[in-house]
Design a protein around this motif. Structure first.
Motif, mmCIF file in Angstrom:
data_model
loop_
_atom_site.group_PDB
_atom_site.id
_atom_site.type_symbol
_atom_site.label_atom_id
_atom_site.label_comp_id
_atom_site.label_asym_id
_atom_site.label_seq_id
_atom_site.Cartn_x
_atom_site.Cartn_y
_atom_site.Cartn_z
ATOM 1 N N GLY A 1 0.768 -1.235 0.000
ATOM 2 C CA GLY A 1 0.000 0.000 0.000
ATOM 3 C C GLY A 1 0.798 1.282 0.000
ATOM 4 O O GLY A 1 0.230 2.359 0.180
ATOM 5 N N GLN A 2 2.103 1.215 -0.228
ATOM 6 C CA GLN A 2 2.901 2.441 -0.248
ATOM 7 C C GLN A 2 2.792 3.096 -1.620
ATOM 8 O O GLN A 2 2.833 2.416 -2.648
ATOM 9 C CB GLN A 2 4.363 2.134 0.077
ATOM 10 N N LEU A 3 2.627 4.403 -1.627
ATOM 11 C CA LEU A 3 2.480 5.154 -2.874
ATOM 12 C C LEU A 3 3.855 5.645 -3.333
ATOM 13 O O LEU A 3 4.486 6.460 -2.660
ATOM 14 C CB LEU A 3 1.527 6.329 -2.672
ATOM 15 N N LEU A 4 4.303 5.148 -4.482
ATOM 16 C CA LEU A 4 5.608 5.493 -5.034
ATOM 17 C C LEU A 4 5.447 6.102 -6.420
ATOM 18 O O LEU A 4 4.433 5.908 -7.099
ATOM 19 C CB LEU A 4 6.494 4.244 -5.139
ATOM 20 N N ASN A 5 6.480 6.838 -6.866
ATOM 21 C CA ASN A 5 6.499 7.268 -8.264
ATOM 22 C C ASN A 5 7.318 6.272 -9.089
ATOM 23 O O ASN A 5 7.790 5.257 -8.577
ATOM 24 C CB ASN A 5 7.043 8.703 -8.398
ATOM 25 N N GLY A 6 7.478 6.556 -10.367
ATOM 26 C CA GLY A 6 8.150 5.616 -11.253
ATOM 27 C C GLY A 6 9.600 5.381 -10.932
ATOM 28 O O GLY A 6 10.188 4.390 -11.387
ATOM 29 N N ALA A 7 10.226 6.264 -10.158
ATOM 30 C CA ALA A 7 11.623 6.095 -9.765
ATOM 31 C C ALA A 7 11.753 5.334 -8.453
ATOM 32 O O ALA A 7 12.864 5.165 -7.943
ATOM 33 C CB ALA A 7 12.312 7.452 -9.641
ATOM 34 N N GLY A 8 10.614 4.883 -7.887
ATOM 35 C CA GLY A 8 10.651 4.163 -6.617
ATOM 36 C C GLY A 8 10.761 5.069 -5.408
ATOM 37 O O GLY A 8 11.071 4.602 -4.306
ATOM 38 N N GLU A 9 10.486 6.362 -5.592
ATOM 39 C CA GLU A 9 10.551 7.313 -4.484
ATOM 40 C C GLU A 9 9.181 7.420 -3.823
ATOM 41 O O GLU A 9 8.154 7.492 -4.508
ATOM 42 C CB GLU A 9 10.992 8.689 -4.996
ATOM 43 N N ALA A 10 9.159 7.423 -2.496
ATOM 44 C CA ALA A 10 7.897 7.500 -1.760
ATOM 45 C C ALA A 10 7.304 8.904 -1.872
ATOM 46 O O ALA A 10 7.999 9.907 -1.675
ATOM 47 C CB ALA A 10 8.122 7.139 -0.293
ATOM 48 N N MET A 11 6.027 8.984 -2.190
ATOM 49 C CA MET A 11 5.321 10.265 -2.206
ATOM 50 C C MET A 11 4.981 10.641 -0.763
ATOM 51 O O MET A 11 4.524 9.804 0.021
ATOM 52 C CB MET A 11 4.052 10.167 -3.044
ATOM 53 N N LEU A 12 5.187 11.914 -0.418
ATOM 54 C CA LEU A 12 4.988 12.371 0.950
ATOM 55 C C LEU A 12 3.676 13.142 1.094
ATOM 56 O O LEU A 12 3.193 13.770 0.141
ATOM 57 C CB LEU A 12 6.154 13.256 1.386
ATOM 58 N N GLU B 1 1.196 15.894 3.712
ATOM 59 C CA GLU B 1 1.392 17.222 4.303
ATOM 60 C C GLU B 1 2.316 17.192 5.516
ATOM 61 O O GLU B 1 2.995 18.179 5.807
ATOM 62 C CB GLU B 1 0.048 17.794 4.742
ATOM 63 N N GLY B 2 2.320 16.084 6.233
ATOM 64 C CA GLY B 2 3.186 15.957 7.397
ATOM 65 C C GLY B 2 4.558 15.425 7.056
ATOM 66 O O GLY B 2 5.309 15.055 7.962
ATOM 67 N N MET B 3 4.886 15.382 5.754
ATOM 68 C CA MET B 3 6.191 14.897 5.264
ATOM 69 C C MET B 3 6.429 13.441 5.640
ATOM 70 O O MET B 3 7.543 13.035 5.944
ATOM 71 C CB MET B 3 7.324 15.792 5.787
ATOM 72 N N GLN B 4 5.347 12.656 5.617
ATOM 73 C CA GLN B 4 5.431 11.229 5.879
ATOM 74 C C GLN B 4 5.048 10.461 4.609
ATOM 75 O O GLN B 4 4.203 10.915 3.838
ATOM 76 C CB GLN B 4 4.503 10.825 7.026
ATOM 77 N N PRO B 5 5.675 9.285 4.378
ATOM 78 C CA PRO B 5 5.308 8.486 3.205
ATOM 79 C C PRO B 5 3.822 8.122 3.240
ATOM 80 O O PRO B 5 3.277 7.766 4.277
ATOM 81 C CB PRO B 5 6.199 7.244 3.328
ATOM 82 N N ILE B 6 3.179 8.215 2.082
ATOM 83 C CA ILE B 6 1.747 7.927 1.993
ATOM 84 C C ILE B 6 1.527 6.414 1.936
ATOM 85 O O ILE B 6 2.143 5.717 1.136
ATOM 86 C CB ILE B 6 1.141 8.616 0.756
ATOM 87 N N GLN B 7 0.637 5.948 2.794
ATOM 88 C CA GLN B 7 0.290 4.528 2.880
ATOM 89 C C GLN B 7 -1.226 4.404 2.722
ATOM 90 O O GLN B 7 -1.988 5.108 3.392
ATOM 91 C CB GLN B 7 0.737 3.958 4.230
ATOM 92 N N LEU B 8 -1.662 3.521 1.838
ATOM 93 C CA LEU B 8 -3.088 3.331 1.603
ATOM 94 C C LEU B 8 -3.464 1.866 1.791
ATOM 95 O O LEU B 8 -2.648 0.973 1.538
ATOM 96 C CB LEU B 8 -3.464 3.766 0.176
ATOM 97 N N PRO B 9 -4.709 1.596 2.217
ATOM 98 C CA PRO B 9 -5.189 0.208 2.291
ATOM 99 C C PRO B 9 -5.491 -0.293 0.878
ATOM 100 O O PRO B 9 -5.445 0.481 -0.092
ATOM 101 C CB PRO B 9 -6.458 0.333 3.137
ATOM 102 N N PRO B 10 -5.833 -1.574 0.721
ATOM 103 C CA PRO B 10 -6.244 -2.070 -0.595
ATOM 104 C C PRO B 10 -7.438 -1.268 -1.117
ATOM 105 O O PRO B 10 -8.407 -1.040 -0.389
ATOM 106 C CB PRO B 10 -6.608 -3.533 -0.336
#
Length: 251
Positions: A114-125, A127-136
């Motif tokens: 559930g981690q949101l990444l871009n095409g380079a494998g970098e975690a999208m942050l 507003e709180g500068m934390q990696p975005i995590q989503l459920p299924p």
């Protein structure tokens, strides 16, 4: 004469660096959101000993590693995981093993956990500068502020849950540069805080801002300049040898 030769050699070194930057740009012309690298300003300086200029020249550079801030072409893809920033602004990303940085790359994907990444494998942050995590999720909608609305897999049909927000910023009064790892940061200064003023577009992907034709034409011009510098060195050598022969005592 040595001064002329060393100046020409310094020019060849500058041309070499420019060719490396051009090769880097052309290699990344298809990378979404890539910012074209620019050559640093520089010149030749001569070492001095006892207030007398010597013939030794060396190359200097001034300022940070610059890049073009011109926007890339916006392509309508219709893919919900493709996002782009309409005008000015940047996404916040977290490279693996590195410090947070700014990016225009918006080809997103969700990992198995559930981690949101871009095409380079970098975690999208967020507003709180934390990696975005989503459920299924079944589907995702991202509004113009970067707010993520998703339909959970275990939820009712059509149910929308408000998730985190993609952190964005339009930096003002900050000089951005590319660090040695290729990431865009603010040098010794901290990154500006997210302000969510950038307009986010879903189903749109920004391409690289590298102009292939411009890079190829510039490459031809650089090759001609390289040949001229080689001729200058060859002419300086011939003049030096001619002067040495004139100063040689008769046999």
């Amino acid at each position: 004469m040595d001064r002329l030769i060393h100046t020409a050699l310094n020019s060849l070194a500058n041309l070499r660096d420019t060719r490396v930057i051009q090769a880097q740009n052309l290699a990344n012309q298809t990378v979404p959101g890539f910012r074209r690298d620019l050559t640093n300003e520089g010149d030749a300086r001569f070492l001095k000993a006892m207030e007398t200029a010597s013939a030794r020249a060396f190359q200097t550079e001034r300022g940070p590693h610059l890049f073009s801030t011109a926007p890339g072409l916006l392509n309508q893809t219709g893919e919900p995981m493709d996002v782009a920033i309409a005008e000015d602004g940047w996404f916040f990303v977290q490279p693996e093993g590195g410090e947070p940085a700014l990016s225009r790359r918006g080809d997103l994907r969700l990992t198995a956990d559930g981690q949101l990444l871009n095409g380079a494998g970098e975690a999208m942050l967020d507003e709180g500068m934390q990696p975005i995590q989503l459920p299924p999720v079944r589907s995702i909608v991202i509004d113009e502020l970067g707010r993520i609305l998703y339909e959970p897999q275990d939820g009712a049909e059509g149910e929308r849950v408000e998730g985190p927000m993609l952190a964005t910023v339009i930096p003002e009064g900050v000089t951005l540069r590319k660090d040695p790892d290729g990431q865009i940061r603010a040098g010794e200064d901290p990154l500006p805080a997210p302000d969510q003023r950038a307009r986010v577009l879903q189903g749109v992907l920004e391409g690289s801002n590298v102009n292939t034709m411009e890079e190829l034409v510039s490459s031809i011009e650089l090759q001609r300049t390289f040949e001229l510098n080689l001729r200058m060195i060859s002419s300086a050598k011939e003049l030096d040898e001619s002067g040495s022969r004139l100063l040689r005592p008769p046999e």
